[in-house]
Scaffold this active site. Structure first.
Site, PDB file in Angstrom:
ATOM      1  CG  HIS A 125     -11.715  34.981 -77.430  1.00  0.00           C
ATOM      2  ND1 HIS A 125     -10.612  34.163 -77.433  1.00  0.00           N
ATOM      3  CD2 HIS A 125     -12.116  35.063 -76.140  1.00  0.00           C
ATOM      4  CE1 HIS A 125     -10.363  33.738 -76.207  1.00  0.00           C
ATOM      5  NE2 HIS A 125     -11.258  34.284 -75.401  1.00  0.00           N
ATOM      6  CB  THR A 126     -10.885  40.114 -82.668  1.00  0.00           C
ATOM      7  OG1 THR A 126      -9.799  39.343 -83.175  1.00  0.00           O
ATOM      8  CG2 THR A 126     -10.378  41.080 -81.611  1.00  0.00           C
ATOM      9  CB  CYS A 127     -12.166  35.209 -84.931  1.00  0.00           C
ATOM     10  SG  CYS A 127     -10.648  35.597 -85.813  1.00  0.00           S
ATOM     11  CB  ALA A 128     -15.602  34.405 -81.145  1.00  0.00           C
TER      12      ALA A 128
END
Length: 120
Positions: A82-85
């Protein structure tokens, strides 16, 4: 911030088995030439890029801090980023806990498939 990313990467390597190199742990498995080449080129930046989308630690650190989470799900095995997180989700089940090279191969496949997201 750098310490947190380093801990995550080191923890990931512990799960891969630091007593042996990844290539040694996968020696009994028939790897494709692309997989062999990737194993030989694998660096911590690949793991960081897979989990966060960045192969290096930003000057101001990560926001939010990188996070490693574990999910108990028998139906899933491949890691999810989960690259945004800045979160790396690993699945804990009979297949990933098997006493063989399955976990290492699953991680290798995830890193190889995630490599197109960011260059290292």
């Amino acid at each position: 911030m750098r310490v947190v990313a380093g801990i995550i990467c080191c923890g990931f390597l512990v799960n891969l088995g630091t007593d042996k190199e990844l290539g040694d742990r996968l020696k009994d498995r028939e790897l494709t030439e692309a997989e062999k080449d990737f194993v030989n080129a694998l660096r911590l930046g690949h793991i960081l890029a897979f989990a966060t989308g960045s192969s290096t630690i930003p000057a101001m650190g990560f926001n939010p801090n990188p996070k490693l989470s574990f999910s108990h799900d028998e139906a899933k095995v491949h890691p999810i980023a989960h690259t945004c997180a800045n979160e790396l989700q690993l699945f804990v089940n009979n297949r990933t806990l098997a006493n063989n090279d399955e976990f290492e191969y699953i991680i290798l496949a995830g890193l190889m498939n995630g490599a197109v997201f960011s260059t290292v």
